[in-house]
Design a protein around this motif. Sequence first.
Motif, PDB file in Angstrom:
ATOM      1  N   PHE A 199      -5.782 -15.387   2.409  1.00 35.31           N
ATOM      2  CA  PHE A 199      -7.314 -15.577   2.100  1.00 35.31           C
ATOM      3  C   PHE A 199      -7.675 -16.971   2.757  1.00 35.31           C
ATOM      4  O   PHE A 199      -8.799 -17.367   2.720  1.00 35.31           O
ATOM      5  N   PHE A 233     -14.717 -19.865   2.934  1.00 35.65           N
ATOM      6  CA  PHE A 233     -13.775 -19.125   1.860  1.00 35.65           C
ATOM      7  C   PHE A 233     -14.405 -18.126   1.127  1.00 35.65           C
ATOM      8  O   PHE A 233     -14.176 -16.879   1.025  1.00 35.65           O
ATOM      9  N   ASN A 260     -15.889 -15.204   3.237  1.00 31.94           N
ATOM     10  CA  ASN A 260     -14.687 -14.373   3.847  1.00 31.94           C
ATOM     11  C   ASN A 260     -14.059 -13.450   2.678  1.00 31.94           C
ATOM     12  O   ASN A 260     -13.729 -12.304   2.880  1.00 31.94           O
ATOM     13  N   LEU A 261     -14.045 -14.251   1.497  1.00 29.72           N
ATOM     14  CA  LEU A 261     -13.575 -13.525   0.365  1.00 29.72           C
ATOM     15  C   LEU A 261     -14.650 -12.045   0.026  1.00 29.72           C
ATOM     16  O   LEU A 261     -13.958 -11.237   0.023  1.00 29.72           O
ATOM     17  N   HIS A 277     -12.503  -9.006   1.924  1.00 26.53           N
ATOM     18  CA  HIS A 277     -11.424  -8.604   0.716  1.00 26.53           C
ATOM     19  C   HIS A 277     -12.136  -7.731  -0.340  1.00 26.53           C
ATOM     20  O   HIS A 277     -11.644  -7.077  -0.991  1.00 26.53           O
ATOM     21  N   LEU A 278     -13.485  -8.176  -0.731  1.00 19.20           N
ATOM     22  CA  LEU A 278     -14.000  -7.544  -1.973  1.00 19.20           C
ATOM     23  C   LEU A 278     -14.925  -6.414  -1.475  1.00 19.20           C
ATOM     24  O   LEU A 278     -15.345  -5.582  -2.417  1.00 19.20           O
TER      25      LEU A 278
END
Length: 443
Positions: A137, A423, A426-427, A431-432
């Motif tokens: 992450f 952060f 990017n998350l 990622h989501l």
Amino acid sequence: MSTDAAPTQSPPLTPSAPLPFWRTTLFGIQHVLVMYTGCVAVPLVFGAALGLDTSTIATLVNADLLVAGVITLVQALGIGKLLGARMPVVAGASFTAVTPMILIGEEYGLSAVYGAMIAAGIFGMLVAVPFSKLVRFFPPMVRGAAVTMIGLSLIGKAVSMTFGDEPAGGAPLALAAGVVVLIIVLMRYGRGIVAQSAVLIALVLGTLAAAALSLTDFSAVGTAAWFGLPDPFLFGTPTFPIAGIISMCLVMLVIFTESTAYLMATADHLGRPLEPNRLARALGADGASAVLGGFLTSFPDTIFAQNVSLVRMTGVSSRRAVAVAGGLLVALGLVPKMGEVVANLPGAVIGSVSLVMFATVAGVGIATLARVDYSRNDNLLVVSLAMGIGMIPVVAPEVYEGLPSSVRIIAGGAITSTVIVAFVLNLVFNHLTPARTPKESAA
């Protein structure tokens, strides 16, 4: 001979042959020379920004060196299965914490700075294990944006140290320019220890030149003691403002990403992967540095990149040599005269040296950002917004003046705001939500 014990522990990462005592000592001294200026610049910048007198700054310098030495010993030798990477890495004060600490000090006072640091150190020790499993992450996009902003946000502090309240010009400008040129020449054309110690050499020669120009005053050095311990809680009983704690906890996560990157580079050089348990112990030592630093009025430590580079350049990966460096740093931290010398260095010299170091930090961040894949997943948008929002407190700090102090310290700090934006985006993007192809991103 390896100092790793028991086969039940992680296998040693020390492929180089044992060194004789004199070479071990020599390489330990070399490690100190390479990292010394970067380490002591942190208390100098912090003290100058908050208007501390030179005697107090000298105390911060000594505490800084002492804590760096202790944590270097922990990282090199380890404390059982609890703390320390047991790798040839040197710890030193992190520039990451400087700007948030200044903001906390300006808003809540110096006792709050060290209370927030202690709390963040405990937080760091608690999250070291889970963080070691969540490195994905914090990819180069997040790390690079944070490190770049660290360097850029501190350049103004270097200029202030160089000229103070005086307009740029005259002898200070000529001296500062000469120091920068000397560093460039030594780093470009020097070899071995000369190139590696370019900043330290320029610092010494620049100070001699400043003395010839009557720009120095070391009168306080004569009255300082030869031996002394830093005063615990120098600024009084620590206080714990919530905003300061949150800000310093974010700083601790950035320090973790810095250390992780340098530990991975060292492990690659040593020919082994970096196991999660070893990484967790190393990051736990970073957290311990903040707790110890909070008690002794020092600063959080991170793995120093210049020493990682030194190991790669020399091929000497002796943990004993690093332990010698740690011992030397502890010894230097116990000599108040040394702290007074550093605290009284002429502003034009230490400011110009700091300018080079901060610019180099920004350059390291840019190099990290160069590894990002900008053809997919809106990574360019993530970096652009993180850097853009992070620059607001640098170029227009008045934007945040009307906000509550708690919000201003967390969201109005260049480094913390950059980390938060990078952060979170990017998350969300990587990622989501489903990744987009280059064609979809361009559409």
